[in-house]
Design an enzyme around this catalytic site. Sequence first.
Site, PDB file in Angstrom:
ATOM      1  N   ALA A  63      15.400  39.735  85.406  1.00  0.00           N
ATOM      2  CA  ALA A  63      16.332  40.867  85.407  1.00  0.00           C
ATOM      3  C   ALA A  63      16.907  40.985  83.999  1.00  0.00           C
ATOM      4  O   ALA A  63      16.915  40.012  83.235  1.00  0.00           O
ATOM      5  CB  ALA A  63      17.429  40.616  86.430  1.00  0.00           C
ATOM      6  N   GLY A 108      13.835  37.178  88.009  1.00  0.00           N
ATOM      7  CA  GLY A 108      13.391  38.342  88.776  1.00  0.00           C
ATOM      8  C   GLY A 108      11.898  38.612  88.635  1.00  0.00           C
ATOM      9  O   GLY A 108      11.299  39.250  89.506  1.00  0.00           O
ATOM     10  N   GLU A 111      10.364  36.382  91.085  1.00  0.00           N
ATOM     11  CA  GLU A 111      10.741  36.904  92.405  1.00  0.00           C
ATOM     12  C   GLU A 111       9.933  38.144  92.782  1.00  0.00           C
ATOM     13  O   GLU A 111       9.520  38.297  93.928  1.00  0.00           O
ATOM     14  CB  GLU A 111      12.247  37.198  92.425  1.00  0.00           C
ATOM     15  CG  GLU A 111      13.079  35.917  92.417  1.00  0.00           C
ATOM     16  CD  GLU A 111      14.555  36.161  92.166  1.00  0.00           C
ATOM     17  OE1 GLU A 111      14.885  36.811  91.143  1.00  0.00           O
ATOM     18  OE2 GLU A 111      15.374  35.727  92.979  1.00  0.00           O
ATOM     19  N   GLU A 131      17.942  30.853  86.724  1.00  0.00           N
ATOM     20  CA  GLU A 131      19.261  31.477  86.931  1.00  0.00           C
ATOM     21  C   GLU A 131      20.420  30.502  86.838  1.00  0.00           C
ATOM     22  O   GLU A 131      21.495  30.861  86.341  1.00  0.00           O
ATOM     23  CB  GLU A 131      19.305  32.197  88.286  1.00  0.00           C
ATOM     24  CG  GLU A 131      18.528  33.497  88.332  1.00  0.00           C
ATOM     25  CD  GLU A 131      17.059  33.332  88.679  1.00  0.00           C
ATOM     26  OE1 GLU A 131      16.567  32.183  88.654  1.00  0.00           O
ATOM     27  OE2 GLU A 131      16.408  34.336  88.973  1.00  0.00           O
TER      28      GLU A 131
HETATM   29  N1  DAK Z   1      16.622  40.494  79.792  1.00  0.00           N
HETATM   30  C1  DAK Z   1      16.796  41.289  78.706  1.00  0.00           C
HETATM   31  N2  DAK Z   1      16.074  41.172  77.580  1.00  0.00           N
HETATM   32  C2  DAK Z   1      15.142  40.209  77.542  1.00  0.00           C
HETATM   33  C3  DAK Z   1      14.910  39.333  78.632  1.00  0.00           C
HETATM   34  C4  DAK Z   1      15.702  39.513  79.808  1.00  0.00           C
HETATM   35  N3  DAK Z   1      15.521  38.783  80.921  1.00  0.00           N
HETATM   36  N4  DAK Z   1      13.932  38.471  78.288  1.00  0.00           N
HETATM   37  C5  DAK Z   1      13.563  38.788  77.041  1.00  0.00           C
HETATM   38  N5  DAK Z   1      14.289  39.834  76.597  1.00  0.00           N
HETATM   39  C6  DAK Z   1      14.210  40.485  75.285  1.00  0.00           C
HETATM   40  C7  DAK Z   1      14.873  39.615  74.214  1.00  0.00           C
HETATM   41  O1  DAK Z   1      16.259  39.805  74.206  1.00  0.00           O
HETATM   42  C8  DAK Z   1      14.193  40.151  72.961  1.00  0.00           C
HETATM   43  O2  DAK Z   1      14.790  41.380  72.610  1.00  0.00           O
HETATM   44  P1  DAK Z   1      15.133  41.691  71.045  1.00  0.00           P
HETATM   45  O3  DAK Z   1      16.013  40.584  70.591  1.00  0.00           O
HETATM   46  O4  DAK Z   1      13.790  41.686  70.366  1.00  0.00           O
HETATM   47  O5  DAK Z   1      15.789  43.041  71.092  1.00  0.00           O
HETATM   48  C9  DAK Z   1      12.781  40.477  73.443  1.00  0.00           C
HETATM   49  O6  DAK Z   1      12.866  40.589  74.863  1.00  0.00           O
HETATM   50  C10 DAK Z   1      11.789  39.378  73.115  1.00  0.00           C
HETATM   51  O7  DAK Z   1      12.303  38.163  73.610  1.00  0.00           O
HETATM   52  P2  DAK Z   1      12.415  36.817  72.722  1.00  0.00           P
HETATM   53  O8  DAK Z   1      12.597  37.153  71.282  1.00  0.00           O
HETATM   54  O9  DAK Z   1      13.422  35.936  73.384  1.00  0.00           O
HETATM   55  O10 DAK Z   1      10.940  36.240  72.912  1.00  0.00           O
HETATM   56  P3  DAK Z   1      10.491  34.704  72.893  1.00  0.00           P
HETATM   57  O11 DAK Z   1       9.019  34.708  72.911  1.00  0.00           O
HETATM   58  O12 DAK Z   1      11.201  33.957  71.810  1.00  0.00           O
HETATM   59  O13 DAK Z   1      11.018  34.101  74.285  1.00  0.00           O
HETATM   60  C11 DAK Z   1      11.371  34.100  76.689  1.00  0.00           C
HETATM   61  C12 DAK Z   1      10.491  34.588  75.466  1.00  0.00           C
HETATM   62  C13 DAK Z   1      10.862  34.774  77.941  1.00  0.00           C
HETATM   63  C14 DAK Z   1      11.231  32.595  76.818  1.00  0.00           C
HETATM   64  C15 DAK Z   1      12.849  34.461  76.389  1.00  0.00           C
HETATM   65  O14 DAK Z   1      12.905  35.847  76.043  1.00  0.00           O
HETATM   66  C16 DAK Z   1      13.738  34.219  77.559  1.00  0.00           C
HETATM   67  O15 DAK Z   1      14.124  33.076  77.837  1.00  0.00           O
HETATM   68  N6  DAK Z   1      14.115  35.310  78.253  1.00  0.00           N
HETATM   69  C17 DAK Z   1      15.036  35.228  79.345  1.00  0.00           C
HETATM   70  C18 DAK Z   1      14.317  34.669  80.540  1.00  0.00           C
HETATM   71  C19 DAK Z   1      15.263  34.511  81.717  1.00  0.00           C
HETATM   72  O16 DAK Z   1      16.219  33.737  81.671  1.00  0.00           O
HETATM   73  N7  DAK Z   1      14.955  35.257  82.768  1.00  0.00           N
HETATM   74  C20 DAK Z   1      15.742  35.206  83.955  1.00  0.00           C
HETATM   75  C21 DAK Z   1      16.777  36.265  83.886  1.00  0.00           C
HETATM   76  S1  DAK Z   1      17.917  36.051  85.197  1.00  0.00           S
HETATM   77  C22 DAK Z   1      21.026  39.435  91.071  1.00  0.00           C
HETATM   78  C23 DAK Z   1      19.737  39.676  91.320  1.00  0.00           C
HETATM   79  C24 DAK Z   1      18.762  39.182  90.494  1.00  0.00           C
HETATM   80  C25 DAK Z   1      19.062  38.441  89.410  1.00  0.00           C
HETATM   81  C26 DAK Z   1      20.360  38.187  89.145  1.00  0.00           C
HETATM   82  C27 DAK Z   1      21.339  38.692  89.960  1.00  0.00           C
HETATM   83  N8  DAK Z   1      22.059  39.925  91.901  1.00  0.00           N
HETATM   84  C28 DAK Z   1      21.917  39.810  93.337  1.00  0.00           C
HETATM   85  C29 DAK Z   1      23.209  40.459  91.351  1.00  0.00           C
HETATM   86  C30 DAK Z   1      18.020  37.946  88.554  1.00  0.00           C
HETATM   87  C31 DAK Z   1      18.301  37.220  87.480  1.00  0.00           C
HETATM   88  C32 DAK Z   1      17.302  36.935  86.452  1.00  0.00           C
HETATM   89  O17 DAK Z   1      16.161  37.329  86.498  1.00  0.00           O
END
Ligand code: DAK
Length: 258
Positions: A63, A108, A111, A131
């Site tokens: 997400a 997400g 998921e 998360e």
């Molecule tokens: N959201 C927004 N932007 C993201 C992103 C994300 N999840 N993942 C990557 N990006 C963006 C980065 O910010 C970056 O943007 P710029 O800085 O270039 O503008 C671009 O994508 C490239 O990412 P990186 O520069 O970080 O690329 P790397 O190769 O260095 O790293 C990575 C790739 C996938 C390891 C890293 O980007 C990363 O750790 N991303 C986050 C992964 C993550 O934690 N995903 C889980 C998100 S939490 C809910 C329902 C659902 C959810 C929550 C609540 N409710 C019921 C309310 C779900 C939650 C989630 O999914």
Amino acid sequence: MEFVTYEVEGQVGIITINRPKALNALNSTVLEELDKTFDDVDINEIRALILTGAGEKSFVAGADIGEMSTLTKAEGEAFGKKGNDVFRKIETFPIPVIAAINGFALGGGCEISMSCDIRICSDNAVFGQPEVGLGITPGFGGTQRLARIVGVGMAKQMIYSGRNIKADEAYRIGLVNAVYTLEELMPAAKKLAAGIAKNAPIAVRNCKKAINDGLQTDMDEAIVIEEKLFGDCFESYDQKEGMAAFLEKRKVEAFLNK
Ligand code: DAK
């Protein structure tokens, strides 16, 4: 649409989440466009769907953390509902959905792949539910679907630790059915989809419903669900044609979805 594309190849539909600059992260617009795309699929024509991500690095990196970071409790709940409604739509969609996971499938992203019927991935795929490291629980069904797919112990380990796993481990624990090179992934997904699409659509649809609905209940009720959906296939053109072809030692001419 801004972030979702839909293509049709024969009887197979390909839905691509196309926001590669943010590694295809799911923001509200992506979720709304996905919802609309599924609504627009012609289920009389299309017999299998493939869901994938644009680019060579990421299926869906979760997400959108930027969008979520400022949400109030009420907004967080509304965002969660938007995602859950789409994911449930995919899970209960009348035709099978194959996730072709071409890279990161985090939060997400993992998921949404689990709301699909079948998961295959490229060898650069990475799965995880990170998360808890962001101060939240998986919110798009991760706590429920991961445990059902890989078992309680492995799901708890992945979710409590927030540790990512690579494609080979995802294969070993049954999270994906097969691993391909990136180049081979879409051809393999299309071949799998075509193999499903050639079968009798009402029967395939009823199989999906029988498996999904049966898993929600005890075996006595589940068997009744199966009986009803089995019975539902009879008197259809496709059932008559499928059985006639066998008895007449010929190939099925065509399943007509009726
Ligand atoms: N959201 C927004 N932007 C993201 C992103 C994300 N999840 N993942 C990557 N990006 C963006 C980065 O910010 C970056 O943007 P710029 O800085 O270039 O503008 C671009 O994508 C490239 O990412 P990186 O520069 O970080 O690329 P790397 O190769 O260095 O790293 C990575 C790739 C996938 C390891 C890293 O980007 C990363 O750790 N991303 C986050 C992964 C993550 O934690 N995903 C889980 C998100 S939490 C809910 C329902 C659902 C959810 C929550 C609540 N409710 C019921 C309310 C779900 C939650 C989630 O999914």
